[in-house]
Design a protein around this motif. Structure first.
Motif, PDB file in Angstrom:
ATOM      1  N   ILE A 260     -45.114  73.367 -30.829  1.00  0.00           N
ATOM      2  CA  ILE A 260     -43.989  72.488 -30.491  1.00  0.00           C
ATOM      3  C   ILE A 260     -44.368  71.551 -29.353  1.00  0.00           C
ATOM      4  CG2 ILE A 260     -41.649  72.461 -29.504  1.00  0.00           C
ATOM      5  CD1 ILE A 260     -41.123  75.046 -31.119  1.00  0.00           C
ATOM      6  N   GLN A 261     -45.090  72.058 -28.370  1.00  0.00           N
ATOM      7  CA  GLN A 261     -45.529  71.214 -27.261  1.00  0.00           C
ATOM      8  C   GLN A 261     -46.485  70.125 -27.752  1.00  0.00           C
ATOM      9  OE1 GLN A 261     -44.489  71.320 -23.870  1.00  0.00           O
ATOM     10  NE2 GLN A 261     -45.468  69.318 -24.087  1.00  0.00           N
ATOM     11  N   ARG A 262     -47.399  70.504 -28.642  1.00  0.00           N
ATOM     12  CA  ARG A 262     -48.328  69.516 -29.199  1.00  0.00           C
ATOM     13  C   ARG A 262     -47.567  68.461 -30.003  1.00  0.00           C
ATOM     14  NH1 ARG A 262     -50.670  68.998 -34.191  1.00  0.00           N
ATOM     15  NH2 ARG A 262     -52.609  67.753 -34.272  1.00  0.00           N
ATOM     16  N   ALA A 263     -46.605  68.906 -30.812  1.00  0.00           N
ATOM     17  CA  ALA A 263     -45.803  67.968 -31.603  1.00  0.00           C
ATOM     18  C   ALA A 263     -45.046  67.001 -30.707  1.00  0.00           C
ATOM     19  CB  ALA A 263     -44.835  68.740 -32.493  1.00  0.00           C
ATOM     20  N   ASN A 264     -44.558  67.505 -29.591  1.00  0.00           N
ATOM     21  CA  ASN A 264     -43.831  66.659 -28.643  1.00  0.00           C
ATOM     22  C   ASN A 264     -44.771  65.660 -27.974  1.00  0.00           C
ATOM     23  OD1 ASN A 264     -41.324  66.050 -27.227  1.00  0.00           O
ATOM     24  ND2 ASN A 264     -42.352  66.856 -25.410  1.00  0.00           N
ATOM     25  N   ASP A 265     -45.964  66.135 -27.577  1.00  0.00           N
ATOM     26  CA  ASP A 265     -46.931  65.253 -26.911  1.00  0.00           C
ATOM     27  C   ASP A 265     -47.398  64.135 -27.834  1.00  0.00           C
ATOM     28  OD1 ASP A 265     -46.742  66.867 -24.691  1.00  0.00           O
ATOM     29  OD2 ASP A 265     -48.564  68.018 -25.129  1.00  0.00           O
ATOM     30  N   LEU A 266     -47.529  64.440 -29.123  1.00  0.00           N
ATOM     31  CA  LEU A 266     -48.010  63.442 -30.083  1.00  0.00           C
ATOM     32  C   LEU A 266     -46.884  62.616 -30.693  1.00  0.00           C
ATOM     33  CD1 LEU A 266     -50.786  65.498 -31.954  1.00  0.00           C
ATOM     34  CD2 LEU A 266     -51.061  63.831 -30.100  1.00  0.00           C
ATOM     35  N   GLY A 267     -45.648  62.891 -30.299  1.00  0.00           N
ATOM     36  CA  GLY A 267     -44.516  62.103 -30.783  1.00  0.00           C
ATOM     37  C   GLY A 267     -44.200  62.307 -32.247  1.00  0.00           C
ATOM     38  N   LEU A 268     -44.135  63.570 -32.669  1.00  0.00           N
ATOM     39  CA  LEU A 268     -43.880  63.875 -34.075  1.00  0.00           C
ATOM     40  C   LEU A 268     -42.596  63.231 -34.580  1.00  0.00           C
ATOM     41  CD1 LEU A 268     -44.321  65.400 -36.739  1.00  0.00           C
ATOM     42  CD2 LEU A 268     -43.182  67.381 -35.688  1.00  0.00           C
ATOM     43  N   VAL A 269     -41.503  63.415 -33.861  1.00  0.00           N
ATOM     44  CA  VAL A 269     -40.217  62.892 -34.339  1.00  0.00           C
ATOM     45  C   VAL A 269     -40.187  61.363 -34.372  1.00  0.00           C
ATOM     46  CG1 VAL A 269     -37.736  62.780 -33.879  1.00  0.00           C
ATOM     47  CG2 VAL A 269     -38.947  64.977 -33.685  1.00  0.00           C
ATOM     48  N   PRO A 270     -40.545  60.671 -33.277  1.00  0.00           N
ATOM     49  CA  PRO A 270     -40.531  59.199 -33.328  1.00  0.00           C
ATOM     50  C   PRO A 270     -41.501  58.619 -34.353  1.00  0.00           C
ATOM     51  CG  PRO A 270     -40.631  59.977 -31.055  1.00  0.00           C
ATOM     52  CD  PRO A 270     -40.870  61.174 -31.926  1.00  0.00           C
TER      53      PRO A 270
END
Length: 373
Positions: free
Chosen positions: A171-181
């Motif tokens: 989840i932290q990696r997904a957040n850092d890489l901007g998964l949602v945007p």
């Protein structure tokens, strides 16, 4: 000393009062005590009067509350409800759209996956029948989730983003890489609701849904699944020789799983009715409720709620897979009889989840008419 001599002279020289020296001194010794007693009596009298006044005022207030139909319990309940609403309007819940909020182009579907509730089949349907791009634990098995960029990889189960929102690191990696945007994922799947909710914000909100199963059935299903699931990464051969009761009394079994993960109290020893109230309000305000026992109707609702396009061949694919899960669950494991020791232990350890499930059944009955889709 001069005062004492003058007094002595007065009394002993008086013709009208002849008191001896010893008596006078005795009177002078007890005079301070007498004055103290008088003062105490005055203070007690004042305090008694004040207490009576307070009692009268308090009685008047209590009578007034009774006349107005107001009680301390009701006031406490209102305060508690207000606190819940206030909390759910804050981070990380404010990144989750309300159930009746209008759909936005920047929204992403968030599937809170409850174990052993039909999630494998639903993910397969979303990937192969609906051709939706997912980010889930499956991404780890088919995609490179260690690189510093996001991309889509194609599998026999559909397309996946190389992001794993099933644990805190992912989840932290997904957040850092901007998964949602990035917009790569149509659906983000995670069992860690609160952690996954942190991926979203007011500009990129989640449209949340979940599939709920009877907690008693889910507990039994989990036990028999663990006995056979050698393909799972956390498979342990010890389950093979366990009885259900041994499993229930072990350290690995989860109690009140849904309430714990909705409230973030997955490691707390004790949960309360307040935690249940909070979990109920989250489901009511933030989730489209789907049911394992009503999978076909649930998927139809989900498609309409999300606004997904479905072709005729997609519908046939969905029906085929829903039929498979229905037949599979009919003979998956033996039923546990009501009143047995195993049944009673499961009921006690899931008492809040059972109440939450009953509440979810009610939501399933009324949500569709409220959404007016």
């Amino acid at each position: 000393m001069n005062v004492i001599i003058d007094i002595d002279q007065y009394f002993f020289n008086s013709k009208h009062k002849r008191l001896n020296r010893k008596t006078v001194r005795k009177l002078l010794e007890i005079l301070p005590c007498f004055l103290v007693l008088v003062c105490l009596s005055i203070i007690i009298s004042i305090q008694k009067h004040q207490t009576e006044q307070v009692f009268v005022q308090d009685k008047s207030k209590r009578l007034k509350r009774t006349e107005n139909g107001s009680t301390n319990t009701a006031e406490s309940s209102r305060n508690q409800a207000s606190q819940i609403l206030d909390t759910i309007d804050r981070y990380p819940f404010n990144g989750i759209a309300g159930l009746t909020d209008p759909k936005s182009p920047t929204q992403t579907a968030l599937y809170w996956q409850i174990p052993r509730s039909g999630g494998t089949t639903l993910k397969y349907i979303m990937g192969t029948c609906l051709n939706l791009v997912q980010a889930s634990r499956t991404s780890v098995d088919y995609c490179d989730v260690e690189v510093n960029d996001l991309h889509i990889c194609h599998t026999r189960f559909g397309a996946y983003v190389n992001a794993d929102p099933s644990d805190n690191h992912g989840i932290q990696r997904a957040n850092d890489l901007g998964l949602v945007p990035s917009g790569f994922a149509n659906v983000i799947v995670s069992s860690r609701f609160l952690h996954a909710a942190s991926l979203f914000d007011r500009d990129h909100t989640a449209r949340a849904f979940t599939v709920i199963r009877d907690p008693m059935e889910r507990t039994v299903s989990t036990f028999y699944y663990l006995q056979e699931a050698h393909w799972e990464r956390n498979y342990n051969v010890k389950y093979k020789s366990m009885t259900l009761m041994e499993y229930l009394k072990g350290d690995d079994v989860a109690s009140n799983w849904m309430v714990r993960w909705l409230t973030g109290k997955h490691s707390d020893a004790v949960l309360t009715e307040k935690d249940l109230d909070f979990a109920e309000d989250i489901l009511k305000r933030k989730f489209l409720i789907l049911l394992t026992d009503e999978m076909k109707v649930s998927i139809d609702r989900l498609i309409k709620y999300m606004g997904w396009n479905v072709k005729e061949e997609d519908k046939a694919c969905i029906e085929e897979n829903v039929s498979k899960i229905s037949k599979h669950n009919e003979h998956l494991h033996p039923n546990i009889q009501v009143g047995t020791d195993e049944y009673n232990v499961m009921k006690e350890m899931n008492h809040l989840d059972i109440k939450l499930y009953d509440y979810a059944l009610g939501l399933f009955s009324v949500q569709w008419s409220e959404l007016n889709l």
